[in-house]
Scaffold this motif. Structure first.
Motif, mmCIF file in Angstrom:
data_model
loop_
_atom_site.group_PDB
_atom_site.id
_atom_site.type_symbol
_atom_site.label_atom_id
_atom_site.label_comp_id
_atom_site.label_asym_id
_atom_site.label_seq_id
_atom_site.Cartn_x
_atom_site.Cartn_y
_atom_site.Cartn_z
ATOM 1 N N TYR A 253 26.788 68.937 62.272
ATOM 2 C CA TYR A 253 26.745 67.511 61.956
ATOM 3 C C TYR A 253 27.798 67.158 60.904
ATOM 4 C CZ TYR A 253 25.247 63.271 59.571
ATOM 5 O OH TYR A 253 25.233 62.040 58.970
ATOM 6 N N TRP A 254 27.878 67.958 59.852
ATOM 7 C CA TRP A 254 28.812 67.644 58.762
ATOM 8 C C TRP A 254 30.267 67.789 59.216
ATOM 9 C CZ3 TRP A 254 26.922 64.882 55.129
ATOM 10 C CH2 TRP A 254 25.596 65.039 54.733
ATOM 11 N N VAL A 257 31.037 64.734 61.146
ATOM 12 C CA VAL A 257 31.254 63.603 60.235
ATOM 13 C C VAL A 257 32.677 63.632 59.659
ATOM 14 C CG1 VAL A 257 30.591 62.664 57.982
ATOM 15 C CG2 VAL A 257 28.831 63.262 59.657
ATOM 16 N N MET A 261 35.620 60.860 60.082
ATOM 17 C CA MET A 261 36.239 60.223 58.913
ATOM 18 C C MET A 261 37.756 60.312 58.958
ATOM 19 S SD MET A 261 36.075 61.203 54.875
ATOM 20 C CE MET A 261 37.293 62.513 55.127
ATOM 21 N N TRP A 362 31.002 59.855 68.254
ATOM 22 C CA TRP A 362 29.743 59.208 67.863
ATOM 23 C C TRP A 362 28.560 59.584 68.759
ATOM 24 C CZ3 TRP A 362 29.024 57.240 63.258
ATOM 25 C CH2 TRP A 362 30.118 56.756 62.535
ATOM 26 N N ILE A 365 26.446 62.783 67.809
ATOM 27 C CA ILE A 365 25.487 62.869 66.698
ATOM 28 C C ILE A 365 24.042 62.976 67.196
ATOM 29 C CG2 ILE A 365 24.561 61.660 64.672
ATOM 30 C CD1 ILE A 365 27.351 60.628 64.099
ATOM 31 N N ALA A 381 26.888 59.372 58.249
ATOM 32 C CA ALA A 381 28.182 59.473 58.926
ATOM 33 C C ALA A 381 29.036 58.237 58.658
ATOM 34 C CB ALA A 381 27.982 59.655 60.435
ATOM 35 N N THR A 382 28.418 57.054 58.751
ATOM 36 C CA THR A 382 29.144 55.818 58.481
ATOM 37 C C THR A 382 29.574 55.744 57.028
ATOM 38 O OG1 THR A 382 27.799 54.722 60.171
ATOM 39 C CG2 THR A 382 29.034 53.304 58.681
ATOM 40 N N VAL A 384 30.267 58.293 54.906
ATOM 41 C CA VAL A 384 31.414 59.172 54.667
ATOM 42 C C VAL A 384 32.672 58.582 55.309
ATOM 43 C CG1 VAL A 384 32.372 61.471 55.111
ATOM 44 C CG2 VAL A 384 29.967 61.222 54.462
ATOM 45 N N GLN A 385 32.527 58.042 56.513
ATOM 46 C CA GLN A 385 33.661 57.411 57.188
ATOM 47 C C GLN A 385 34.235 56.290 56.330
ATOM 48 O OE1 GLN A 385 32.592 55.150 60.644
ATOM 49 N NE2 GLN A 385 34.587 54.179 60.746
#
Length: 480
Positions: A253-254, A257, A261, A362, A365, A381-382, A384-385
């Motif tokens: 997941y990370w 992300v 980003m 996307w 996720i 996620a949003t 960090v983006q």
């Protein structure tokens, strides 16, 4: 006898109104990009206002506007991104706890309030209140729009997980980008005829359309859940969600992300300044023509998103697509930085890779986190983006300088900006390759093909499976 909510037609009606949630807000988001010269123009012009509506490049003419510097202009985008970065984490958690219907109402209302204050700020031209009011409007607008995208994705994942997931994500992106495309096509002409103030209020009216859609999708979601007998199940699962669940989000997941980003760091800050870049570097482009070319990024995305979603639903290989679209973005910024190849080539090219990135990244996720914590995961996620995009906007503003934009920005500054975009794209490639390595070690969920095990059904707990029990497994990964 099957209830209405079990039919494909019902979930696609939900999808239609879900898509309309962000149509108006995406139109509003990039209005400053189309009207960058007016935002940075002089407060007064001795010989009258000169709009770039002719066929020539009149960057050196006096353009009457709000008098912002390039740094202040880029701050409009940076504060939007920063607000998203802070608010969406809490918003995602609240959506998981309180439900989709709470989210769509509150956050669509915030987009209306934010766009209204932003438009009102334009009435204070030449006063010290202009910038604070417009920044406050963008702050509220960012709080609503970023969070609204999370609940939009959560609704899409609930109704389409195990079915046409990438197609549904692609269609929501297409509708959002339709707003962006119409903005690039019509806003400059509308402003030339009616002025900036009425243009900004027109954007607010489109956000009101999103609010009406939010009320509609809330009713459809509530009725559908009750018909499926899932309202109580989802509420019980939501009560179990804790903020500590963030610690249990997997490495995949990370890495996903970070991939998102770094990719978006090259898209949004570029589009924000693309119109002026085209006029400054390439001769013969009016403001309107430059806006059309800059908007080609979203034009391509609008046309391709649904088809790309169908393709990815059919073949899988989401991780491979993520690496491929990042690698194929490198030549875009290289062309813009070091050559005079017509800019339309680069913007269309970027739009194509952007379509594949959005349809592969996307929708991945929901495949690596459980449904009960999907809102929190989407929010993070949003966040960090938007931290990355906000910092990128600041860096771009610093690279381009802080003085008035009455004259052309030197080409060496634009070249440095494109090199910065290249650096972000290289970082995206590194992150996406790492994602594929880790995913392969953990079972290869992201790169399962249609012939393999159904990626959407893997390791699903009862709460995840509930909305899907009434559909035959043979429909998974296919298109109705």
């Amino acid at each position: 006898m099957a209830v209405a909510a079990e039919r494909a037609s019902y979930r696609f009606v939900v999808l239609l109104f879900n898509c309309l949630l962000t149509f108006g807000s995406y139109f509003c988001f990039d209005i400053p990009s189309v009207l960058q010269e007016q935002f940075q123009g002089n407060l007064t012009c001795p010989n009258g206002t000169h709009h770039n509506s002719t066929g020539r490049n009149s960057t050196l003419d006096c353009v009457e506007g709000l008098g912002m510097t390039p740094a202040q202009y880029n701050l409009l985008y940076a504060i939007y991104a920063w607000t998203n970065a802070v608010v969406v984490i809490l918003a995602g958690f609240l959506i998981d706890k309180l439900g989709n219907r709470f989210g769509v109402f509150v956050f669509s209302l915030l987009t209306v309030l934010g766009s209204s204050i932003f438009a009102l700020g334009s009435h204070f031209k030449g006063s010290p209140y202009l910038l604070p009011m417009m920044l406050t409007g963008r702050l509220l607008f960012g709080s609503g729009n970023g969070s609204l995208t999370i609940v939009q994705n959560r609704i899409t994942a609930f109704w389409f997980k195990g079915k046409e997931l990438a197609l549904a994500f692609g269609l929501t992106l297409s509708f959002s980008r339709l707003g962006s495309v119409l903005n690039f096509f019509f806003t400059q002409q509308f402003e030339a005829k009616f002025g900036m103030q009425w243009t900004l209020w027109g954007g607010t009216l489109l956000c009101v359309l999103g609010f009406v859609s939010a009320l509609t999708v809330s009713v459809l979601d509530k009725v559908g859940m009750k018909q499926l007998g899932l309202d109580g199940v989802i509420q019980q699962e939501s009560k179990k969600v804790r903020i500590q669940d963030i610690q249990r989000l997997p490495v995949r997941y990370w890495l996903l992300v970070l991939t998102i980003m770094f990719f978006y760091n090259g898209v949004f800050p570029f589009v924000a300044d693309a119109s002026k870049f085209i006029q400054d570097k390439y001769s013969g482009y009016s403001q309107q023509a430059a806006a059309y070319i800059a908007g080609a990024v979203y034009d391509s995305s609008l046309v391709l998103s649904a088809a790309v979603g169908i393709l990815i639903d059919y073949v899988g290989l989401r991780g491979i697509f993520a690496v491929g679209c990042a690698a194929l973005t490198l030549p875009v910024f290289a062309l813009l930085a070091f050559t005079f190849v017509p800019p339309l080539v680069s913007t269309v090219w970027l739009g194509i890779t952007y379509s594949f990135a959005a349809a592969s990244m996307w929708p991945s996720i929901p495949l690596v986190v459980p449904q009960a914590t999907l809102g929190t995961a989407m929010g993070l996620a949003t966040s960090v983006q938007m931290i990355g995009v906000g910092l990128s906007n600041l860096i771009v503003g610093h690279i381009l300088g802080t003085k008035s934009s009455e004259l052309k920005i030197p080409l060496w500054r634009w070249q440095q900006m494109m090199i910065f975009m290249l650096a972000n794209t290289i970082a995206c490639i590194v992150a996406s390759v790492s994602l594929n390595v880790v995913d392969k070690k953990q079972g290869g969920t992201l790169n399962r093909t249609r012939k393999g095990a159904p990626v959407e059904q893997e390791d699903r707990d009862p709460a995840d499976a509930a909305p899907l029990l009434d559909d035959e497994t043979g429909n998974e990964g296919s298109v109705s």
